[in-house]
Design an enzyme around this catalytic site. Sequence first.
Site: not given
Ligand code: GRF
Length: 243
Positions: A135, A157, A159
């Site tokens: 993030m 990445n 998204h």
């Molecule tokens: C996912 O929805 C991804 O698209 C976004 O952050 C979330 C991460 O979820 N970038 P996780 O940590 O893989 O469960």
Amino acid sequence: MKKKLRIGSLISGGGTNLQAIIDSCANGKIYGEIVFTGSDTPDVKGLERAQKAGIDTFVVDYKKIIQDAKENLNSLVLPNDFNFDDIKAKQQLIKNGADGKKIEFFLKTRAVAERMLLDKIEPYKIDLLVLAGFMRTLTPYFIDRVNWVKGEHKIMNIHPALLPAFPGTDGYGDTFRYGCKVGGCTVHFIDYGEDTGPIIGQRAFQIEDKDTLDIVKQKGLALEWQLYPECIQKFAKALISKL
Ligand code: GRF
């Protein structure tokens, strides 16, 4: 036998996408291996998942770096190879015309954190870096040092929206609140902008009138876990064919 793709991963949280990638490497859907998992936040579940799979882990605590700099910006020890004017000219994350102090604070704190990431990452000699729920935005200081071959993307990445709609941190929330009838997820390469890099793959799902935000997120995540490994395997195949 040809060389397996060496994949580095960065996370911030639960790591369900990381898990999907770990599993796909184990069952051969991805011809590759995850060689490290780094996090910007200590003690997250994703780190546990990596450790359980025998993957090296590390943390670069962004929050602490930013907090310390808020108390005293001069205490930051900037990397020797950090050229503020160059990075400022390239960056597209903060709008031109924004408060100069804000840009300076952002780029300098990120350069310190990104140098720490690079120091951890560089020894692993990776072919690809995947952001799996990481993030934090990355600045040109970091991106140029990972994409060291000009024109070749090495950072991917996932998204939670159908880009270019709904960039930013809350893709499913933004899709849902807008009243969209279709949601989706996108795998793309990282460039200097926020969620603007070349698209590798997308998957869409229907949003029914009765769906809650939680259901939208569940539908989206289930597709992410398929799409991300597929896109990584596409990258692995392309790389292998070049060898
Ligand atoms: C996912 O929805 C991804 O698209 C976004 O952050 C979330 C991460 O979820 N970038 P996780 O940590 O893989 O469960």
